[in-house]
Write an enzyme that holds these catalytic residues in place. Structure first.
Site, PDB file in Angstrom:
ATOM      1  N   TYR A   1      57.656 -77.561 -20.367  1.00 35.14           N
ATOM      2  CA  TYR A   1      56.437 -76.848 -19.978  1.00 35.14           C
ATOM      3  C   TYR A   1      55.659 -78.149 -19.688  1.00 35.14           C
ATOM      4  CZ  TYR A   1      52.545 -73.523 -19.646  1.00 35.14           C
ATOM      5  OH  TYR A   1      51.581 -72.754 -19.301  1.00 35.14           O
TER       6      TYR A   1
ATOM      7  N   VAL B   1      60.588 -66.319  -8.156  1.00 31.58           N
ATOM      8  CA  VAL B   1      60.267 -67.633  -7.724  1.00 31.58           C
ATOM      9  C   VAL B   1      61.506 -68.562  -7.754  1.00 31.58           C
ATOM     10  CG1 VAL B   1      57.776 -67.213  -7.705  1.00 31.58           C
ATOM     11  CG2 VAL B   1      59.046 -68.633  -9.534  1.00 31.58           C
TER      12      VAL B   1
HETATM   13  N1  LIG Z   1      47.867 -67.964 -21.036  1.00 31.14           N
HETATM   14  C1  LIG Z   1      47.602 -69.410 -20.934  1.00 31.14           C
HETATM   15  O1  LIG Z   1      47.213 -69.929 -22.122  1.00 31.14           O
HETATM   16  C2  LIG Z   1      47.851 -70.334 -20.058  1.00 31.14           C
HETATM   17  C3  LIG Z   1      47.522 -71.404 -20.081  1.00 31.14           C
HETATM   18  C4  LIG Z   1      47.568 -72.535 -19.080  1.00 31.14           C
HETATM   19  C5  LIG Z   1      48.472 -72.062 -18.194  1.00 31.14           C
HETATM   20  N2  LIG Z   1      48.755 -70.828 -17.909  1.00 31.14           N
HETATM   21  C6  LIG Z   1      49.624 -70.512 -16.717  1.00 31.14           C
HETATM   22  O2  LIG Z   1      49.165 -69.271 -16.097  1.00 31.14           O
HETATM   23  C7  LIG Z   1      50.172 -68.721 -15.349  1.00 31.14           C
HETATM   24  C8  LIG Z   1      50.319 -67.435 -15.511  1.00 31.14           C
HETATM   25  O3  LIG Z   1      50.377 -67.060 -17.130  1.00 31.14           O
HETATM   26  P1  LIG Z   1      49.760 -65.880 -18.001  1.00 31.14           P
HETATM   27  O4  LIG Z   1      48.982 -66.430 -19.107  1.00 31.14           O
HETATM   28  O5  LIG Z   1      49.047 -65.137 -17.278  1.00 31.14           O
HETATM   29  O6  LIG Z   1      51.224 -65.255 -18.379  1.00 31.14           O
HETATM   30  P2  LIG Z   1      51.969 -63.580 -18.374  1.00 31.14           P
HETATM   31  O7  LIG Z   1      53.366 -63.595 -19.106  1.00 31.14           O
HETATM   32  O8  LIG Z   1      50.793 -62.784 -18.573  1.00 31.14           O
HETATM   33  O9  LIG Z   1      52.151 -63.540 -16.754  1.00 31.14           O
HETATM   34  C9  LIG Z   1      53.044 -64.188 -16.026  1.00 31.14           C
HETATM   35  C10 LIG Z   1      53.838 -63.564 -14.728  1.00 31.14           C
HETATM   36  O10 LIG Z   1      54.796 -64.236 -14.227  1.00 31.14           O
HETATM   37  C11 LIG Z   1      55.790 -63.363 -13.823  1.00 31.14           C
HETATM   38  N3  LIG Z   1      57.023 -64.083 -13.710  1.00 31.14           N
HETATM   39  C12 LIG Z   1      57.774 -64.893 -14.827  1.00 31.14           C
HETATM   40  N4  LIG Z   1      58.689 -65.399 -14.212  1.00 31.14           N
HETATM   41  C13 LIG Z   1      58.760 -65.122 -12.802  1.00 31.14           C
HETATM   42  C14 LIG Z   1      59.633 -65.293 -11.619  1.00 31.14           C
HETATM   43  N5  LIG Z   1      60.786 -66.207 -12.007  1.00 31.14           N
HETATM   44  N6  LIG Z   1      59.252 -64.941 -10.335  1.00 31.14           N
HETATM   45  C15 LIG Z   1      58.056 -64.247 -10.550  1.00 31.14           C
HETATM   46  N7  LIG Z   1      57.453 -63.944 -11.633  1.00 31.14           N
HETATM   47  C16 LIG Z   1      57.635 -64.478 -12.385  1.00 31.14           C
HETATM   48  C17 LIG Z   1      55.936 -62.423 -15.131  1.00 31.14           C
HETATM   49  O11 LIG Z   1      56.480 -61.311 -15.012  1.00 31.14           O
HETATM   50  C18 LIG Z   1      54.605 -62.198 -15.247  1.00 31.14           C
HETATM   51  O12 LIG Z   1      53.910 -61.187 -14.565  1.00 31.14           O
HETATM   52  C19 LIG Z   1      51.466 -69.460 -15.883  1.00 31.14           C
HETATM   53  O13 LIG Z   1      51.809 -70.271 -14.594  1.00 31.14           O
HETATM   54  C20 LIG Z   1      51.040 -70.183 -16.846  1.00 31.14           C
HETATM   55  O14 LIG Z   1      51.895 -71.284 -17.252  1.00 31.14           O
HETATM   56  C21 LIG Z   1      48.748 -69.769 -18.661  1.00 31.14           C
END
Ligand SMILES: NC(=O)c1ccc[n+]([C@@H]2O[C@H](COP(=O)([O-])OP(=O)(O)OC[C@H]3O[C@@H](n4cnc5c(N)ncnc54)[C@H](O)[C@@H]3O)[C@@H](O)[C@H]2O)c1
Length: 250
Positions: free
Chosen positions: A155, A64
């Site tokens: 973040y 992305v």
């Molecule tokens: N887990 C939490 O507690 C939490 C809380 C609030 C928000 N979020 C948000 O949820 C979303 C998903 O996070 P998650 O917890 O599932 O994390 P995760 O690490 O399990 O998954 C993230 C995914 O994004 C992909 N990714 C990373 N950089 C990328 C790039 N440059 N281009 C395309 N893909 C890319 C990774 O390969 C991975 O598959 C994120 O935006 C995160 O900020 C997560």
């Protein structure tokens, strides 16, 4: 089937919240594109899910931070499937660091994926959806888009930006038949939390009145709602799915 025959792109779809959302959309009858920077994991997952769901899941590699890859993802999907009905703009990374120690490179990397990446994906989606006259974009924000937390300057800046950018995109796109919303997860049990030690994790769990982490499937259900026609009058919202984290202290 709540998403029957809808074509949906999930960025960051190879892990955590994204993967749970991919599975939920497939269960509800959608055709789903897993778009992720992790090519081998993503391709293997898509192959398995495609076999389980009668050829309705495919993988496209997409970073992305790369405008060309993002634009190609949307144009190719529209050409191959005929439309892009919804997108979960979900790819993101963590990154804990005291602000006085945070390097330019680390700061800019987090902003480039978590904020600029969300814009690149939303812009590509808008172009396709304006041509169609319909669509739903769901941006993944966070409770850290509305709350601060130490060691998360980049973040929180990115997620706060996503929350407010969502409102602007929603206002612009409403007359063109496109809805734009955000989801604000609390702490969810995914690999993103691997960088937290157990003491930090227990402290964060205690901040959720429900006394536990969220499950990726609980965010997937919120995405399902916002992506579907059930949310036909919802745009510009930041739907907090956080076990009560932002409701206040007990
Ligand atoms: N887990 C939490 O507690 C939490 C809380 C609030 C928000 N979020 C948000 O949820 C979303 C998903 O996070 P998650 O917890 O599932 O994390 P995760 O690490 O399990 O998954 C993230 C995914 O994004 C992909 N990714 C990373 N950089 C990328 C790039 N440059 N281009 C395309 N893909 C890319 C990774 O390969 C991975 O598959 C994120 O935006 C995160 O900020 C997560």
């Amino acid at each position: 089937m709540r998403l029957q025959d809808k074509n949906i792109i999930v960025t960051g779809g190879a892990s955590g919240i994204g993967l749970a959302s991919v599975k939920r959309c497939l269960e509800e009858g959608a055709n789903v594109v897993i778009a992720d920077i992790e090519e081998s994991d993503g391709a293997a997952l898509a192959q398995k899910l495609d076999a389980e769901h009668s050829g309705r899941c495919l993988f496209k590699v997409c970073d992305v931070t790369d405008t060309t890859q993002v634009d190609t993802l949307f144009n190719d999907t529209q050409a191959e499937l005929g439309s892009v009905d919804a997108v979960f703009n979900n790819a993101g990374i963590g990154g804990l660091c005291p602000s006085d120690e945070l390097s330019d490179d680390d700061y800019l990397r987090i902003i480039d994926i978590n904020l600029n990446g969300v814009f690149r994906v939303a812009r590509a989606a808008l172009r396709v959806m304006y041509r169609q006259g319909s669509g739903s974009i769901v941006n993944c924000a966070s409770i850290l888009g509305v709350f601060g937390q130490s060691q998360t300057a980049a973040y929180t800046a990115a997620k706060g930006g996503v929350v407010n950018m969502t409102r602007t995109l929603a206002i612009e796109s409403a007359p063109k038949g496109v809805r734009v919303n955000a989801i604000g997860p609390g702490y969810i049990d995914t690999p993103l939390l691997d960088e937290l030690d157990d003491e930090m994790l227990q402290g964060l769990i205690a901040l959720h009145p429900m006394g536990r982490l969220g499950r990726p499937e609980e965010i997937a259900n919120a995405f399902l709602f916002l992506a579907s026609d059930e949310a036909s009058f919802v745009t510009g919202a930041h739907l907090l799915v956080d076990g009560g984290f932002t409701a206040g202290k007990s």
